[in-house]
Design a protein around this motif. Structure first.
Motif, PDB file in Angstrom:
ATOM      1  N   SER A  87       0.838  -1.199   0.000  1.00 35.71           N
ATOM      2  CA  SER A  87       0.000   0.000   0.000  1.00 35.71           C
ATOM      3  C   SER A  87       0.872   1.246   0.000  1.00 35.71           C
ATOM      4  CB  SER A  87      -0.904   0.010   1.240  1.00 35.71           C
ATOM      5  OG  SER A  87      -0.129  -0.003   2.426  1.00 35.71           O
ATOM      6  N   GLY A  88       0.299   2.368  -0.399  1.00 37.47           N
ATOM      7  CA  GLY A  88       1.009   3.628  -0.371  1.00 37.47           C
ATOM      8  C   GLY A  88       1.927   3.834  -1.574  1.00 37.47           C
ATOM      9  N   ARG A  89       2.826   4.809  -1.418  1.00 39.06           N
ATOM     10  CA  ARG A  89       3.764   5.166  -2.471  1.00 39.06           C
ATOM     11  C   ARG A  89       5.203   5.067  -1.969  1.00 39.06           C
ATOM     12  NH1 ARG A  89       2.365   7.798  -7.056  1.00 39.06           N
ATOM     13  NH2 ARG A  89       0.145   8.199  -7.384  1.00 39.06           N
ATOM     14  N   HIS A  90       6.127   4.945  -2.904  1.00 37.22           N
ATOM     15  CA  HIS A  90       7.541   5.025  -2.556  1.00 37.22           C
ATOM     16  C   HIS A  90       7.886   6.464  -2.194  1.00 37.22           C
ATOM     17  CE1 HIS A  90       8.671   0.967  -3.881  1.00 37.22           C
ATOM     18  NE2 HIS A  90       7.791   1.133  -4.858  1.00 37.22           N
ATOM     19  N   ARG A  91       8.877   6.627  -1.296  1.00 40.37           N
ATOM     20  CA  ARG A  91       9.241   7.972  -0.853  1.00 40.37           C
ATOM     21  C   ARG A  91       9.756   8.841  -2.000  1.00 40.37           C
ATOM     22  NH1 ARG A  91      13.415   7.067   3.928  1.00 40.37           N
ATOM     23  NH2 ARG A  91      14.124   5.515   2.411  1.00 40.37           N
ATOM     24  N   PHE A  92      10.620   8.267  -2.841  1.00 42.14           N
ATOM     25  CA  PHE A  92      11.258   9.041  -3.901  1.00 42.14           C
ATOM     26  C   PHE A  92      11.004   8.389  -5.257  1.00 42.14           C
ATOM     27  CE2 PHE A  92      14.045   8.922  -0.121  1.00 42.14           C
ATOM     28  CZ  PHE A  92      13.928  10.238   0.280  1.00 42.14           C
ATOM     29  N   ARG A  93      11.211   9.187  -6.277  1.00 44.91           N
ATOM     30  CA  ARG A  93      11.229   8.605  -7.611  1.00 44.91           C
ATOM     31  C   ARG A  93      12.514   7.796  -7.773  1.00 44.91           C
ATOM     32  NH1 ARG A  93       7.597  10.704 -11.210  1.00 44.91           N
ATOM     33  NH2 ARG A  93       6.451  12.557 -10.526  1.00 44.91           N
ATOM     34  N   PRO A  94      12.491   6.704  -8.508  1.00 39.95           N
ATOM     35  CA  PRO A  94      13.703   5.907  -8.702  1.00 39.95           C
ATOM     36  C   PRO A  94      14.776   6.693  -9.450  1.00 39.95           C
ATOM     37  CG  PRO A  94      11.726   4.700  -9.396  1.00 39.95           C
ATOM     38  CD  PRO A  94      11.318   6.119  -9.194  1.00 39.95           C
ATOM     39  N   PHE A  95      16.013   6.245  -9.298  1.00 46.55           N
ATOM     40  CA  PHE A  95      17.121   6.876 -10.011  1.00 46.55           C
ATOM     41  C   PHE A  95      16.966   6.679 -11.515  1.00 46.55           C
ATOM     42  CE2 PHE A  95      21.272   6.229 -12.097  1.00 46.55           C
ATOM     43  CZ  PHE A  95      21.773   7.523 -11.980  1.00 46.55           C
ATOM     44  N   ARG A  96      17.188   7.742 -12.256  1.00 53.08           N
ATOM     45  CA  ARG A  96      17.174   7.677 -13.714  1.00 53.08           C
ATOM     46  C   ARG A  96      18.473   8.269 -14.242  1.00 53.08           C
ATOM     47  NH1 ARG A  96      13.983   4.629 -12.752  1.00 53.08           N
ATOM     48  NH2 ARG A  96      11.774   4.520 -13.303  1.00 53.08           N
ATOM     49  N   TYR A  97      19.174   7.491 -15.032  1.00 52.80           N
ATOM     50  CA  TYR A  97      20.418   7.960 -15.627  1.00 52.80           C
ATOM     51  C   TYR A  97      20.123   8.701 -16.920  1.00 52.80           C
ATOM     52  CZ  TYR A  97      24.757   7.726 -18.317  1.00 52.80           C
ATOM     53  OH  TYR A  97      25.841   8.037 -19.090  1.00 52.80           O
ATOM     54  N   LYS A  98      20.696   9.883 -17.050  1.00 56.45           N
ATOM     55  CA  LYS A  98      20.545  10.681 -18.259  1.00 56.45           C
ATOM     56  C   LYS A  98      21.893  10.756 -18.958  1.00 56.45           C
ATOM     57  CE  LYS A  98      18.956  15.156 -20.025  1.00 56.45           C
ATOM     58  NZ  LYS A  98      18.445  16.503 -19.664  1.00 56.45           N
ATOM     59  N   HIS A  99      21.983  10.100 -20.093  1.00 56.86           N
ATOM     60  CA  HIS A  99      23.253  10.074 -20.823  1.00 56.86           C
ATOM     61  C   HIS A  99      23.485  11.413 -21.514  1.00 56.86           C
ATOM     62  CE1 HIS A  99      26.697   8.347 -22.752  1.00 56.86           C
ATOM     63  NE2 HIS A  99      26.238   8.624 -23.956  1.00 56.86           N
ATOM     64  N   LEU A 100      24.599  12.045 -21.186  1.00 54.72           N
ATOM     65  CA  LEU A 100      24.910  13.369 -21.716  1.00 54.72           C
ATOM     66  C   LEU A 100      25.933  13.331 -22.835  1.00 54.72           C
ATOM     67  CD1 LEU A 100      25.098  15.287 -18.318  1.00 54.72           C
ATOM     68  CD2 LEU A 100      23.131  15.057 -19.863  1.00 54.72           C
ATOM     69  N   GLY A 101      26.323  12.138 -23.238  1.00 54.93           N
ATOM     70  CA  GLY A 101      27.301  12.011 -24.312  1.00 54.93           C
ATOM     71  C   GLY A 101      28.628  11.491 -23.800  1.00 54.93           C
ATOM     72  N   GLN A 102      29.526  11.161 -24.716  1.00 55.01           N
ATOM     73  CA  GLN A 102      30.837  10.657 -24.342  1.00 55.01           C
ATOM     74  C   GLN A 102      31.862  11.051 -25.392  1.00 55.01           C
ATOM     75  OE1 GLN A 102      30.448   6.395 -24.043  1.00 55.01           O
ATOM     76  NE2 GLN A 102      29.299   6.233 -25.939  1.00 55.01           N
ATOM     77  N   PHE A 103      33.118  11.148 -24.936  1.00 50.50           N
ATOM     78  CA  PHE A 103      34.219  11.566 -25.797  1.00 50.50           C
ATOM     79  C   PHE A 103      35.245  10.457 -25.925  1.00 50.50           C
ATOM     80  CE2 PHE A 103      32.626  15.625 -24.143  1.00 50.50           C
ATOM     81  CZ  PHE A 103      32.550  16.377 -25.300  1.00 50.50           C
ATOM     82  N   ALA A 104      35.965  10.471 -27.038  1.00 50.13           N
ATOM     83  CA  ALA A 104      37.090   9.572 -27.250  1.00 50.13           C
ATOM     84  C   ALA A 104      38.203  10.350 -27.936  1.00 50.13           C
ATOM     85  CB  ALA A 104      36.676   8.365 -28.094  1.00 50.13           C
ATOM     86  N   PRO A 105      39.118  10.968 -27.174  1.00 51.48           N
ATOM     87  CA  PRO A 105      40.261  11.670 -27.788  1.00 51.48           C
ATOM     88  C   PRO A 105      41.140  10.680 -28.545  1.00 51.48           C
ATOM     89  CG  PRO A 105      39.969  12.322 -25.494  1.00 51.48           C
ATOM     90  CD  PRO A 105      39.093  11.123 -25.715  1.00 51.48           C
ATOM     91  N   LEU A 106      41.475  11.006 -29.788  1.00 56.44           N
ATOM     92  CA  LEU A 106      42.193  10.079 -30.660  1.00 56.44           C
ATOM     93  C   LEU A 106      43.572  10.581 -31.063  1.00 56.44           C
ATOM     94  CD1 LEU A 106      39.168   9.176 -32.970  1.00 56.44           C
ATOM     95  CD2 LEU A 106      40.026   7.891 -30.998  1.00 56.44           C
ATOM     96  N   GLY A 107      44.021  11.670 -30.438  1.00 57.13           N
ATOM     97  CA  GLY A 107      45.343  12.192 -30.730  1.00 57.13           C
ATOM     98  C   GLY A 107      45.337  13.136 -31.915  1.00 57.13           C
ATOM     99  N   GLY A 108      46.431  13.881 -32.049  1.00 54.82           N
ATOM    100  CA  GLY A 108      46.536  14.823 -33.160  1.00 54.82           C
ATOM    101  C   GLY A 108      45.495  15.918 -33.102  1.00 54.82           C
ATOM    102  N   GLU A 109      45.114  16.311 -31.887  1.00 54.16           N
ATOM    103  CA  GLU A 109      44.081  17.332 -31.700  1.00 54.16           C
ATOM    104  C   GLU A 109      42.767  16.957 -32.375  1.00 54.16           C
ATOM    105  OE1 GLU A 109      44.211  20.178 -29.717  1.00 54.16           O
ATOM    106  OE2 GLU A 109      45.983  19.104 -29.037  1.00 54.16           O
ATOM    107  N   GLN A 110      42.441  15.673 -32.381  1.00 54.51           N
ATOM    108  CA  GLN A 110      41.169  15.206 -32.922  1.00 54.51           C
ATOM    109  C   GLN A 110      40.463  14.350 -31.863  1.00 54.51           C
ATOM    110  OE1 GLN A 110      40.831  14.165 -37.227  1.00 54.51           O
ATOM    111  NE2 GLN A 110      43.057  13.985 -37.116  1.00 54.51           N
TER     112      GLN A 110
END
Length: 570
Positions: free
Chosen positions: A493-516
């Protein structure tokens, strides 16, 4: 003299009141944006005058530090325990290995981070070696004196101890390979690289020995291994060949990956570009090659397809193949009935399964997302308010938000199927006209949604968001006890205290050398090249935890552009 006194007063004011620096205007590295900072504290917290709850935080990595930075409720007494007294910006560790960025530029003392907080925070530089969930105690040992041990009681425990390097029990790895997980690891690699060049430059060394000494092997084609290989190539081609011209033709960098491609977690366009660039740069890329043994001078590999065993002589080997659970966490898992798991399991609120007041986040834990089909009968019964045995469209729509909040895989499944709501899913099962649905039809419509349940990647981004989420829960603990904000409890019965954790993907980087750099951002947007490198500079500068480290990192980048990397063996 007067100007000196003015400078001292100005400097002292900003040191004693670091929040004033947030009113500074910062020009982004990309040269266009202006960012203004302001501070607003309007939170009202209950239970401040009552007995304070003791919160023990184990670890000062991304998860633990994010929790400490965002915890604002003064009704807690916080004890931080960690073998290192600083936070390290780990995404820049590959840059530290070659001197692009200095080690002290990427670390911030924990005491600096928490000293101005309204929450009482105490720090102990020690290592936790045992967690007793029944007695609510943690047993610790000083890092300065192994014989000095102490016990800390807690009301709430936050386990954010990170993970250790996974060697997959490969013979010789621990004895002969270097890792890249801590600041100390990066410093060891930097010294080892210069040491290899200095030894190879000695006059009595044979050419075969020079070739071996200057063979650098990186094991693991993930983001860390790829970025380190790229940084090492830049260091050699831009700086070291000028300083060691007699041995430059003997240098070789090899990257070993057991799967068929590097950067498997990235878009295929990035993977293809990275592999082609490494081939152009002369980096020896060996995919489908698994390491089976490491001696002090040779690495033995086995080709996955053919089973052929071959050896590679090396001067330095860096192992970067993944993570494993720490021994203290494994012992804790046995105590709470999780001995059959490889990683500590939590629920969607980051609470350790089998406990009530212990939370785990970051690399040391994984969320055990509950399946829809495990609760399908309870969901139907809760939604069937008139107990008719069928759901009307209105009854179903009333429960939709709670279903989506409680089970995030539902929304992921709908997104992949290009559907706007669960009603569309029901129409696919029953037809265009949906008036009432039975429990069997309901089960049939949702039978495939659990296929979208996935574990979060072990990244700094996930750990930081989990720390922020848990701190927000602690800030509003008393308020949400009285007025729950989470979804309906379908089995209770009732509700959970908080909303569950949700991951928000903001992107990712992969430096490849040579200023790229390759950038993969939300919305399936991929950018590769020099413009992405400047975006990488801007994002990583903005993500630093203090103005001190931000200014140090930016000045290190500028120094490298002007003077090159330092090759001193310190």
């Amino acid at each position: 003299m007067g100007s000196l006194n003015l400078y001292e007063r100005f400097s002292r004011t900003f040191r004693e009141h670091p929040s004033l620096s947030k009113f500074l205007v910062v020009f982004a590295l990309s040269g266009g944006g202006v960012v203004a900072y302001s501070v607003a504290n309007s939170e009202n917290y209950d239970n401040v005058g009552n007995q304070k709850k003791k919160v023990v935080v184990l670890g000062t990595g991304w998860a633990g530090t994010s929790f400490l930075r965002n915890l604002k409720n003064p009704s807690y007494d916080v004890q931080v325990i960690s073998p290192r007294n600083y936070f390290a910006f780990t995404p820049l560790l590959p840059s530290v290995t070659v001197g692009t960025v200095e080690a002290r530029s990427v670390v911030e003392p924990i005491r600096n981070i928490v000293k101005k907080k309204k929450v009482d925070v105490d720090f102990c530089e020690a290592e936790c070696y045992k967690i007793d969930a029944k007695k609510k105690k943690v047993y610790c040992r000083s890092t300065k004196n192994d014989k000095e041990e102490f016990v800390v009681d807690y009301d709430y425990l936050v386990v954010a101890m990170g993970a250790r390097v996974n060697t997959f029990n490969t013979p010789g790895v621990e004895e002969n390979c270097l890792y890249l997980k801590e600041v100390e690891d990066a410093q060891k690699i930097r010294r080892k690289v210069i040491d290899c060049f200095e030894k190879a430059s000695l006059p009595n060394v044979s050419d075969d020995e020079r070739k071996r000494m200057l063979q650098f092997v990186v094991v693991g084609g993930g983001p860390t291994g790829v970025e380190f290989a790229a940084e090492l190539h830049d260091f050699v081609s831009e700086d070291l060949v000028k300083l060691y011209p007699t041995v430059k033709d003997f240098v070789k960098i090899s990257l070993l990956e057991a799967t068929n491609h590097i950067l498997n977690m990235f878009d295929k366009r990035i993977t293809v570009f990275a592999e082609e660039k490494f081939h152009r740069d002369g980096i020896d890329l060996k995919t489908g090659s698994m390491v089976v043994n490491v001696s002090d001078k040779e690495i033995s590999t086995k080709e996955i397809k053919t089973g052929k065993i071959s050896t590679i002589p090396y001067g330095m080997a860096v192992w970067s193949t993944g993570i494993a659970t720490r021994p203290v966490v494994l012992d804790f898992m046995k105590e709470i009935g999780q001995a059959n798991r490889r990683v500590l399991a939590t629920d969607e609120w980051l609470r350790v399964e089998g406990t009530n007041d212990i939370y785990a986040l970051g690399d040391c834990a994984t969320i055990n997302q509950r399946k829809v089909m495990e609760d399908i009968s309870a969901i139907f019964e809760k939604a069937d308010k008139d107990q008719s045995g069928t759901l009307t469209v209105k009854e179903f729509q009333d429960a939709v938000n709670d279903i989506c909040d409680r089970y995030p895989q539902v929304q992921l499944y709908l997104k992949n199927k290009n559907m706007s709501s669960i009603v569309d899913l029901l129409k696919e099962t029953k037809g265009d006209v949906v008036k009432e649905i039975s429990v069997d039809e309901f089960k049939s419509a949702l039978s495939q949604v659990d296929s979208q349940v996935k574990n979060f990647p072990a990244t700094a981004q996930v750990a930081a968001q989990q720390g922020t989420y848990l701190a927000d829960c602690f800030n509003r603990m008393d308020k949400c006890e009285k007025h729950p904000e989470g979804p309906i409890r379908f089995r209770e019965s009732g509700r959970h205290r908080f909303r569950p954790f949700r991951y928000k993907h903001l992107g990712q980087f992969a430096p490849l050398g040579g200023e790229q750099t390759a950038a993969q951002l939300p919305g399936d947007w991929v950018s590769i090249g020099h413009s992405s490198q400047w975006l990488w500079y801007s994002v990583y500068a903005s993500k630093q935890v203090s103005w001190r480290t931000r200014s140090l990192v930016v000045s290190d980048w500028m120094r490298r552009f002007i003077f090159g990397r330092d090759s001193s063996q310190i």
